[in-house]
Design a protein around this motif. Structure first.
Motif, PDB file in Angstrom:
ATOM      1  N   VAL A 160      -1.197 -21.887  29.617  1.00  0.00           N
ATOM      2  CA  VAL A 160      -1.191 -23.214  30.244  1.00  0.00           C
ATOM      3  C   VAL A 160      -0.196 -23.251  31.399  1.00  0.00           C
ATOM      4  CG1 VAL A 160      -0.656 -25.656  29.866  1.00  0.00           C
ATOM      5  CG2 VAL A 160      -1.971 -24.387  28.163  1.00  0.00           C
ATOM      6  N   LEU A 161       0.929 -22.578  31.260  1.00  0.00           N
ATOM      7  CA  LEU A 161       1.902 -22.497  32.345  1.00  0.00           C
ATOM      8  C   LEU A 161       1.281 -21.844  33.579  1.00  0.00           C
ATOM      9  CD1 LEU A 161       4.930 -23.055  32.944  1.00  0.00           C
ATOM     10  CD2 LEU A 161       5.384 -20.699  32.233  1.00  0.00           C
ATOM     11  N   ILE A 162       0.560 -20.749  33.367  1.00  0.00           N
ATOM     12  CA  ILE A 162      -0.122 -20.072  34.479  1.00  0.00           C
ATOM     13  C   ILE A 162      -1.198 -20.979  35.081  1.00  0.00           C
ATOM     14  CG2 ILE A 162      -1.627 -18.131  35.067  1.00  0.00           C
ATOM     15  CD1 ILE A 162      -0.122 -16.512  32.927  1.00  0.00           C
ATOM     16  N   LEU A 163      -1.909 -21.700  34.218  1.00  0.00           N
ATOM     17  CA  LEU A 163      -2.933 -22.635  34.694  1.00  0.00           C
ATOM     18  C   LEU A 163      -2.310 -23.696  35.598  1.00  0.00           C
ATOM     19  CD1 LEU A 163      -5.820 -23.847  34.590  1.00  0.00           C
ATOM     20  CD2 LEU A 163      -5.127 -25.058  32.517  1.00  0.00           C
ATOM     21  N   GLY A 164      -1.164 -24.236  35.180  1.00  0.00           N
ATOM     22  CA  GLY A 164      -0.498 -25.249  35.988  1.00  0.00           C
ATOM     23  C   GLY A 164      -0.075 -24.729  37.348  1.00  0.00           C
ATOM     24  N   VAL A 165       0.476 -23.514  37.364  1.00  0.00           N
ATOM     25  CA  VAL A 165       0.862 -22.911  38.640  1.00  0.00           C
ATOM     26  C   VAL A 165      -0.360 -22.675  39.515  1.00  0.00           C
ATOM     27  CG1 VAL A 165       1.896 -20.875  39.716  1.00  0.00           C
ATOM     28  CG2 VAL A 165       2.937 -21.857  37.660  1.00  0.00           C
ATOM     29  N   GLY A 166      -1.465 -22.235  38.904  1.00  0.00           N
ATOM     30  CA  GLY A 166      -2.690 -22.003  39.662  1.00  0.00           C
ATOM     31  C   GLY A 166      -3.254 -23.274  40.272  1.00  0.00           C
ATOM     32  N   LEU A 167      -3.057 -24.408  39.588  1.00  0.00           N
ATOM     33  CA  LEU A 167      -3.558 -25.673  40.127  1.00  0.00           C
ATOM     34  C   LEU A 167      -2.881 -26.041  41.439  1.00  0.00           C
ATOM     35  CD1 LEU A 167      -3.824 -27.917  36.928  1.00  0.00           C
ATOM     36  CD2 LEU A 167      -5.702 -27.005  38.297  1.00  0.00           C
ATOM     37  N   ALA A 168      -1.644 -25.596  41.609  1.00  0.00           N
ATOM     38  CA  ALA A 168      -0.922 -25.910  42.839  1.00  0.00           C
ATOM     39  C   ALA A 168      -1.608 -25.320  44.067  1.00  0.00           C
ATOM     40  CB  ALA A 168       0.514 -25.401  42.744  1.00  0.00           C
ATOM     41  N   PHE A 169      -2.424 -24.280  43.848  1.00  0.00           N
ATOM     42  CA  PHE A 169      -3.104 -23.619  44.965  1.00  0.00           C
ATOM     43  C   PHE A 169      -4.611 -23.861  44.946  1.00  0.00           C
ATOM     44  CE2 PHE A 169       0.686 -21.228  43.781  1.00  0.00           C
ATOM     45  CZ  PHE A 169       1.368 -21.186  44.990  1.00  0.00           C
ATOM     46  N   HIS A 170      -5.061 -24.740  44.047  1.00  0.00           N
ATOM     47  CA  HIS A 170      -6.498 -24.974  43.944  1.00  0.00           C
ATOM     48  C   HIS A 170      -6.956 -25.909  45.054  1.00  0.00           C
ATOM     49  CE1 HIS A 170     -10.452 -25.875  42.318  1.00  0.00           C
ATOM     50  NE2 HIS A 170     -10.266 -24.931  41.420  1.00  0.00           N
ATOM     51  N   PRO A 171      -7.938 -25.517  45.856  1.00  0.00           N
ATOM     52  CA  PRO A 171      -8.333 -26.343  47.017  1.00  0.00           C
ATOM     53  C   PRO A 171      -8.917 -27.687  46.633  1.00  0.00           C
ATOM     54  CG  PRO A 171      -9.875 -24.511  46.691  1.00  0.00           C
ATOM     55  CD  PRO A 171      -8.708 -24.255  45.788  1.00  0.00           C
ATOM     56  N   SER A 172      -9.592 -27.786  45.493  1.00  0.00           N
ATOM     57  CA  SER A 172     -10.232 -29.051  45.130  1.00  0.00           C
ATOM     58  C   SER A 172      -9.221 -30.174  44.959  1.00  0.00           C
ATOM     59  CB  SER A 172     -11.028 -28.887  43.828  1.00  0.00           C
ATOM     60  OG  SER A 172     -12.147 -28.066  44.037  1.00  0.00           O
ATOM     61  N   LEU A 173      -8.026 -29.855  44.456  1.00  0.00           N
ATOM     62  CA  LEU A 173      -7.069 -30.906  44.157  1.00  0.00           C
ATOM     63  C   LEU A 173      -6.431 -31.517  45.394  1.00  0.00           C
ATOM     64  CD1 LEU A 173      -5.224 -29.746  40.927  1.00  0.00           C
ATOM     65  CD2 LEU A 173      -7.270 -31.122  41.201  1.00  0.00           C
ATOM     66  N   THR A 174      -6.671 -30.941  46.564  1.00  0.00           N
ATOM     67  CA  THR A 174      -6.159 -31.567  47.784  1.00  0.00           C
ATOM     68  C   THR A 174      -6.848 -32.894  48.050  1.00  0.00           C
ATOM     69  OG1 THR A 174      -7.759 -30.340  49.130  1.00  0.00           O
ATOM     70  CG2 THR A 174      -5.582 -29.350  48.819  1.00  0.00           C
ATOM     71  N   ALA A 175      -8.038 -33.105  47.446  1.00  0.00           N
ATOM     72  CA  ALA A 175      -8.780 -34.361  47.638  1.00  0.00           C
ATOM     73  C   ALA A 175      -8.580 -35.325  46.474  1.00  0.00           C
ATOM     74  CB  ALA A 175     -10.279 -34.062  47.792  1.00  0.00           C
ATOM     75  N   LEU A 176      -7.515 -35.114  45.690  1.00  0.00           N
ATOM     76  CA  LEU A 176      -7.328 -35.902  44.476  1.00  0.00           C
ATOM     77  C   LEU A 176      -7.164 -37.388  44.760  1.00  0.00           C
ATOM     78  CD1 LEU A 176      -7.136 -35.498  41.436  1.00  0.00           C
ATOM     79  CD2 LEU A 176      -4.669 -35.288  41.666  1.00  0.00           C
ATOM     80  N   GLY A 177      -6.676 -37.727  45.931  1.00  0.00           N
ATOM     81  CA  GLY A 177      -6.455 -39.147  46.230  1.00  0.00           C
ATOM     82  C   GLY A 177      -7.695 -39.894  46.662  1.00  0.00           C
ATOM     83  N   ALA A 178      -8.793 -39.191  46.912  1.00  0.00           N
ATOM     84  CA  ALA A 178      -9.990 -39.867  47.407  1.00  0.00           C
ATOM     85  C   ALA A 178     -10.515 -40.860  46.388  1.00  0.00           C
ATOM     86  CB  ALA A 178     -11.070 -38.838  47.726  1.00  0.00           C
ATOM     87  N   GLY A 179     -10.850 -42.040  46.839  1.00  0.00           N
ATOM     88  CA  GLY A 179     -11.478 -43.032  45.977  1.00  0.00           C
ATOM     89  C   GLY A 179     -10.515 -43.917  45.233  1.00  0.00           C
ATOM     90  N   LEU A 180      -9.180 -43.660  45.321  1.00  0.00           N
ATOM     91  CA  LEU A 180      -8.250 -44.430  44.518  1.00  0.00           C
ATOM     92  C   LEU A 180      -8.113 -45.873  44.998  1.00  0.00           C
ATOM     93  CD1 LEU A 180      -5.424 -41.858  43.822  1.00  0.00           C
ATOM     94  CD2 LEU A 180      -7.028 -42.827  42.193  1.00  0.00           C
ATOM     95  N   GLY A 181      -8.401 -46.126  46.254  1.00  0.00           N
ATOM     96  CA  GLY A 181      -8.223 -47.489  46.746  1.00  0.00           C
ATOM     97  C   GLY A 181      -9.513 -48.258  46.887  1.00  0.00           C
ATOM     98  N   THR A 182     -10.627 -47.726  46.403  1.00  0.00           N
ATOM     99  CA  THR A 182     -11.915 -48.385  46.642  1.00  0.00           C
ATOM    100  C   THR A 182     -12.701 -48.538  45.362  1.00  0.00           C
ATOM    101  OG1 THR A 182     -12.930 -46.234  47.139  1.00  0.00           O
ATOM    102  CG2 THR A 182     -12.062 -47.501  48.988  1.00  0.00           C
ATOM    103  N   LEU A 183     -12.011 -48.871  44.278  1.00  0.00           N
ATOM    104  CA  LEU A 183     -12.679 -49.049  43.000  1.00  0.00           C
ATOM    105  C   LEU A 183     -13.739 -50.143  43.092  1.00  0.00           C
ATOM    106  CD1 LEU A 183     -12.836 -48.505  39.964  1.00  0.00           C
ATOM    107  CD2 LEU A 183     -11.123 -50.291  39.663  1.00  0.00           C
ATOM    108  N   GLU A 184     -14.929 -49.848  42.595  1.00  0.00           N
ATOM    109  CA  GLU A 184     -16.019 -50.819  42.608  1.00  0.00           C
ATOM    110  C   GLU A 184     -15.906 -51.697  41.371  1.00  0.00           C
ATOM    111  OE1 GLU A 184     -20.016 -49.442  43.737  1.00  0.00           O
ATOM    112  OE2 GLU A 184     -19.117 -47.473  43.761  1.00  0.00           O
TER     113      GLU A 184
END
Length: 448
Positions: free
Chosen positions: A401-425
């Motif tokens: 899990v520690l390695i997984l967490g470090v790997g997430l820091a370089f995962h390209p998908s998570l750069t878009a994590l903020g999308a949609g947070l201000g436009t809840l339907e």
């Protein structure tokens, strides 16, 4: 018929949430039914053991409830999106209340037979398969976007509190009648009454808007649409994969490893087991409350929080394998619980915010499966590893899990994590003016 709801300004998201009449009804009804559930959760195993004395029969009864719940959860999400969470919850609570009342009558009135318990388990499992997605989807219909995190924290906190307090109260009620099944009948009666209170609270709600679902699809096609939506969204797909991986790796060590740790290494023995599990539960509750009190993080901060918590989970679990101290381990588990509760609220809120309102039920059913579906496999694997080495039971998944967490820091998908947070339907297809700016909110339009 048009409906208008106005909420005042407040600096506290929790205060704004609890000012809303529908949220107060939901919290009161949900808290009551969650507490009632604890009575049935204790009454059913106790009843099976009193009838048969056979652990195998107990396992069958529990499986007969768990399997249909898991099998029907995706379909339950599609039904929730089609009919609305409030309606599905209302029907499911009435059904489960009637089932609990029938079990109370069966136990009190005549010698209850095992097949009755099995039938009860199956029917409750079926009803829960529809209820769970609805329960996880109703909050976005009651609160505005900026208060969604607080609303989720209230309901999730009530769930944790009921699980913490309920078993003790239920145990006292059932144990009071030592030489008969009267306590079991009382427990089922209280559960039935709790469902009645919850159903009445749901029926009393007014102006709850529901999304406009696509009725051209049958329910199976709608379920498939939910899966396609998840697979087509790279960020959602990544987060669901993280949920699956973390639960597979960590739930087994928590559920199997903690009692083994207390038994083999901690001088307090069974008392240590209780201390450790209580520490994790209290930490969870604190995490829910903290998440509700704090403002929702923006995308960059949310990404940092997710990565930091996954890394902390790995390090914390790994430390349990090498630190044989009850109070140090309790501190670790309280901290892990705090992070777990905090992250759970953030993730539920984020997924609800990113998902189109007509598909929230399906996404919540998928999230529940991601969180719980692999728990039996994790527990079985933990049993095998723990029989060989208790240290490795904690250290090995901790490192992964520690390695997984470090790997997430370089995962390209998570750069878009903020999308949609201000436009809840909220409340249907329309976006609510002022929902993301902190202005007093006015909602108009057709309601249930």
């Amino acid at each position: 018929m048009p409906n208008s709801v106005t909420r005042p300004r407040s600096t506290s998201p929790l205060a704004r949430v609890m000012f809303d009449r529908n949220m107060r009804l939901l919290a009161g009804g949900a808290g009551t039914s969650l507490l009632g559930d604890q009575f049935s959760l204790l009454a059913t195993p106790w009843l099976v053991l009193q009838i048969t004395g056979d652990p195998v029969a107990l396992g069958i009864a529990l499986a007969l409830q768990g399997l249909p719940r898991a099998a029907l959860m995706l379909l339950g999400g599609a039904v929730t999106d089609r009919l609305s969470p409030r309606r599905v919850m209302l029907v499911a609570n009435v059904v489960r209340g009637l089932l609990a009342a029938m079990m109370a009558a069966a136990v009190a009135g005549s010698p209850v037979q095992l097949w009755m318990v099995y039938a009860f388990s199956v029917l409750v499992g079926i009803a829960s398969g529809f209820a769970v997605p609805a329960e996880n989807s109703i909050v976005p219909q009651l609160v505005r976007a900026q208060d969604l995190q607080a609303g989720n924290s209230v309901i999730m906190g009530l769930t944790q509190l009921a699980g913490f307090v309920g078993p003790s109260v239920a145990g006292v009620v059932i144990g009071h009648y030592t030489h008969s099944l009267t306590g079991v009948a009382v427990a089922y009666t209280l559960d039935a009454a709790a469902f009645a209170v919850s159903a009445a609270a749901l029926a009393a709600m007014r102006g709850v808007r529901r999304p406009t679902a696509d009725t051209s699809e049958n329910l199976l096609a709608a379920t498939a649409s939910g899966l396609r939506f998840l697979w087509g969204d790279g960020v959602l797909r990544t987060l669901f994969a993280v949920l699956l991986a973390v639960n597979l790796l960590l739930m087994g060590p928590l559920m199997v490893g903690i009692p083994q740790l207390a038994h083999e290494r901690l001088p307090e023995g069974a008392a240590a087991f209780g201390i450790l599990m209580s520490a994790f539960a209290v930490g969870n509750l604190a995490g829910y409350l903290v998440a509700g009190a704090l403002p929702r993080p923006d995308g960059r901060r949310l990404r940092q929080v997710v990565i930091a918590l996954v890394v902390a989970f790995g390090g914390g679990i790994g430390s349990l394998g090498v630190v044989p101290s009850t109070w140090v381990d309790a501190g670790v588990l309280a901290t892990l619980g705090l992070g777990n509760g905090f992250m759970a609220v953030l993730m539920v809120t984020w997924i609800q915010a990113r998902t189109p309102s007509a598909m929230v039920g399906r996404m919540m059913s998928l999230m529940t499966l991601a969180s719980t579906g692999l728990v039996p496999a994790s527990e079985a694997l933990a049993g095998v590893v723990g029989a060989r080495s208790l240290t490795m039971l904690f250290v090995a998944p901790g490192v992964v899990v520690l390695i997984l967490g470090v790997g997430l820091a370089f995962h390209p998908s998570l750069t878009a994590l903020g999308a949609g947070l201000g436009t809840l339907e909220l409340h249907g297809e329309e976006e609510v003016a002022g929902a993301t700016r902190g202005e007093p909110l006015t909602v108009t339009g057709p309601a249930e």
